[in-house]
Every structure is written in C-alpha cells, then in structure tokens.
Design a protein around this motif. Structure first.
Motif, mmCIF file in Angstrom:
data_model
loop_
_atom_site.group_PDB
_atom_site.id
_atom_site.type_symbol
_atom_site.label_atom_id
_atom_site.label_comp_id
_atom_site.label_asym_id
_atom_site.label_seq_id
_atom_site.Cartn_x
_atom_site.Cartn_y
_atom_site.Cartn_z
ATOM 1 N N SER A 227 30.496 72.769 58.371
ATOM 2 C CA SER A 227 29.643 73.958 58.497
ATOM 3 C C SER A 227 30.238 75.149 57.767
ATOM 4 N N LEU A 228 31.555 75.316 57.860
ATOM 5 C CA LEU A 228 32.215 76.395 57.114
ATOM 6 C C LEU A 228 32.095 76.160 55.606
ATOM 7 N N GLY A 229 32.182 74.898 55.191
ATOM 8 C CA GLY A 229 32.013 74.568 53.786
ATOM 9 C C GLY A 229 30.614 74.895 53.288
ATOM 10 N N VAL A 230 29.601 74.572 54.096
ATOM 11 C CA VAL A 230 28.219 74.871 53.708
ATOM 12 C C VAL A 230 27.987 76.378 53.704
ATOM 13 N N GLU A 231 28.577 77.077 54.658
ATOM 14 C CA GLU A 231 28.490 78.540 54.681
ATOM 15 C C GLU A 231 29.044 79.115 53.370
ATOM 16 N N TYR A 232 30.205 78.652 52.965
ATOM 17 C CA TYR A 232 30.868 79.138 51.754
ATOM 18 C C TYR A 232 30.049 78.816 50.502
ATOM 19 N N VAL A 233 29.644 77.548 50.350
ATOM 20 C CA VAL A 233 28.897 77.151 49.154
ATOM 21 C C VAL A 233 27.540 77.840 49.116
ATOM 22 N N PRO B 209 32.629 71.178 49.574
ATOM 23 C CA PRO B 209 33.852 70.484 49.190
ATOM 24 C C PRO B 209 34.453 69.530 50.233
ATOM 25 N N ASN B 210 34.062 69.641 51.493
ATOM 26 C CA ASN B 210 34.610 68.739 52.511
ATOM 27 C C ASN B 210 33.894 67.395 52.573
ATOM 28 N N ARG B 211 32.801 67.267 51.841
ATOM 29 C CA ARG B 211 32.035 66.014 51.818
ATOM 30 C C ARG B 211 32.846 64.893 51.176
ATOM 31 N N ARG B 212 32.614 63.676 51.658
ATOM 32 C CA ARG B 212 33.228 62.532 50.978
ATOM 33 C C ARG B 212 32.614 62.436 49.583
ATOM 34 N N ALA B 213 33.300 61.776 48.690
ATOM 35 C CA ALA B 213 32.807 61.654 47.320
ATOM 36 C C ALA B 213 31.501 60.871 47.307
ATOM 37 N N ILE C 158 28.457 63.293 42.145
ATOM 38 C CA ILE C 158 28.610 64.586 42.823
ATOM 39 C C ILE C 158 29.024 65.699 41.868
ATOM 40 N N GLU C 159 29.898 65.407 40.919
ATOM 41 C CA GLU C 159 30.332 66.473 40.004
ATOM 42 C C GLU C 159 29.174 66.973 39.158
ATOM 43 N N GLU D 137 16.025 78.126 51.191
ATOM 44 C CA GLU D 137 15.914 76.736 51.655
ATOM 45 C C GLU D 137 16.594 75.785 50.671
ATOM 46 N N LYS D 138 16.363 75.993 49.376
ATOM 47 C CA LYS D 138 17.000 75.148 48.357
ATOM 48 C C LYS D 138 18.515 75.301 48.406
ATOM 49 N N ILE D 139 18.978 76.521 48.571
ATOM 50 C CA ILE D 139 20.417 76.786 48.595
ATOM 51 C C ILE D 139 21.096 76.012 49.727
ATOM 52 N N VAL D 140 20.548 76.065 50.924
ATOM 53 C CA VAL D 140 21.175 75.387 52.064
ATOM 54 C C VAL D 140 21.047 73.867 51.920
ATOM 55 N N PHE D 141 19.906 73.402 51.439
ATOM 56 C CA PHE D 141 19.710 71.975 51.191
ATOM 57 C C PHE D 141 20.774 71.448 50.227
ATOM 58 N N VAL D 142 20.995 72.158 49.137
ATOM 59 C CA VAL D 142 21.965 71.739 48.120
ATOM 60 C C VAL D 142 23.394 71.910 48.638
ATOM 61 N N ALA D 143 23.683 73.047 49.263
ATOM 62 C CA ALA D 143 25.042 73.318 49.759
ATOM 63 C C ALA D 143 25.484 72.256 50.761
ATOM 64 N N ASP D 144 24.559 71.789 51.596
ATOM 65 C CA ASP D 144 24.879 70.751 52.571
ATOM 66 C C ASP D 144 25.360 69.475 51.877
ATOM 67 N N TYR D 145 24.831 69.204 50.709
ATOM 68 C CA TYR D 145 25.176 67.983 49.975
ATOM 69 C C TYR D 145 26.457 68.120 49.155
ATOM 70 N N ILE D 146 26.707 69.311 48.622
ATOM 71 C CA ILE D 146 27.802 69.446 47.644
ATOM 72 C C ILE D 146 29.050 70.123 48.180
#
Length: 195
Positions: A22-28, A132-136, A140-141, A121-130
């Motif tokens: 959640s902190l990662g998605v907040e940041y991205v 940095p704490n997500r598994r590879a 993704i790059e 909406e697009k920003i949060v949708f994308v941030a959730d996927y990308i």
C-alpha cells in the motif's frame, strides 16, 4: 482524517507485506500524478487506501458486502477476493472519511479498471501493478516505462497480461469489467493510431 492517521490505522488492519504494498502504491501514484498532471494529494490518498479491505477473509468480504448492501456479481461471488476493491471504497468513505468520489472510484476499480477511467483511476490501477514491492511480472520494466510516457498504453498492456494470465491459469471466471475495459482501451489506442 489526515493521511498520517490513515496510515497508522491501515497499518493495524493489514499484514506487513500488504501495508508495504500500500505504501508502494501510494508512492507510485504520487509519482504518476506529478508526471501526468493529476492532483498529487488525491493520488496519495487513493493509492494508500486502495487495499484497505484486502486482508479480510473471503467469508467476511461476502458477509460485509451483504450487510452494507453492496452488489455482488456472479464472478465476485465465485471469487470473493475481487470484492476487496468495492468494499475498500465503502470503507474509505465510512471508516477513513474520504468524500471525494474520484478517490472512491479509483479504489473501487483499481483491480478491474473500467471503460473511460478518470486520470486518477488510471493512475491507481497502474500503480497497483507496477509498484516496486511487487514480484517480478512479465514485461514489468516495459510497462513501467509506458506508465510514465503513455498511461493508456500501460493500461492496455496490464490488462492484456492479466487476461492472458487468467485464461492460461484457469483461474475460473474472469470479471467482465476487465474484458470491457481492455476492449475499450484497445479501441481508444487504435483510434489514436489511425489519426
């Protein structure tokens, strides 16, 4: 409720790993908002709270949606994990004091997306996927680069990968909203290429 208070409450409701996500998605979300000209404060709040109902059991998600009269589709009933987004938007309003409809909608559609999403909406949708704490994840790059250069292309890429994964893994029924969103954004990007 201010964001530090939200963060403190959320930390007590989520697992350590989910809180870090959640902190990662907040940041991205804030980074994408800066790049694409969206409101950074709203992006921070939506990103932070997007998974606020994630750590409930499947049974609790179903029970709480029924209790609060939130609609449950056939696919959501078969896969209650999908309900965390809808229930999360409800909790953001009722438990965290969020009144902004765009923030609530960004939380509600962060998993499936929806046709004609707002920029937030697009920003949060994308941030959730990308984040940095997500598994590879596959490609993704490339998806991360697209997120900062053409967010609609990133949305299509994420949905294509997600739908492909769901069909290859036999994960049961796919949420129709994801398919509708994919078709909408493919047609939008095709129209833009034709211009």
């Amino acid at each position: 409720m201010n964001r530090p208070e939200m963060r403190e409450r959320l930390q007590n409701k989520l697992t350590k790993k989910r809180f870090e996500h959640s902190l990662g998605v907040e940041y991205v979300s804030s980074c994408l908002a800066m790049v694409h000209g969206a409101d950074v404060e709203r992006a921070l709040t939506a990103g932070l709270l997007h998974d606020c109902a994630k750590c409930l059991s499947a049974e609790d998600k179903l029970a709480k949606c029924k209790k609060h009269e939130l609609p449950i589709s056939k696919v959501e009933f078969e896969n209650p994990e999908l309900l965390h987004a809808k229930l999360g938007a409800f909790y953001a309003r009722e438990k965290y004091g969020v009144e902004d409809d765009d923030i609530l909608s960004a939380i509600e559609f962060h998993t499936t997306g929806r046709p004609a999403m707002s920029l937030l909406e697009k920003i949060v949708f994308v941030a959730d996927y990308i984040e940095p704490n997500r598994r590879a994840l596959p490609e993704i790059e490339q998806i991360r680069r697209e997120a900062f250069t053409d967010i609609d292309v990133s949305v299509v890429h994420i949905l294509r990968n997600t739908l492909s994964y769901l069909s290859n893994e036999n994960c049961g029924s796919t949420d129709e909203m994801s398919v509708m969103t994919y078709n909408y954004y493919v047609s939008q990007t095709d129209e833009n290429k034709a211009k």
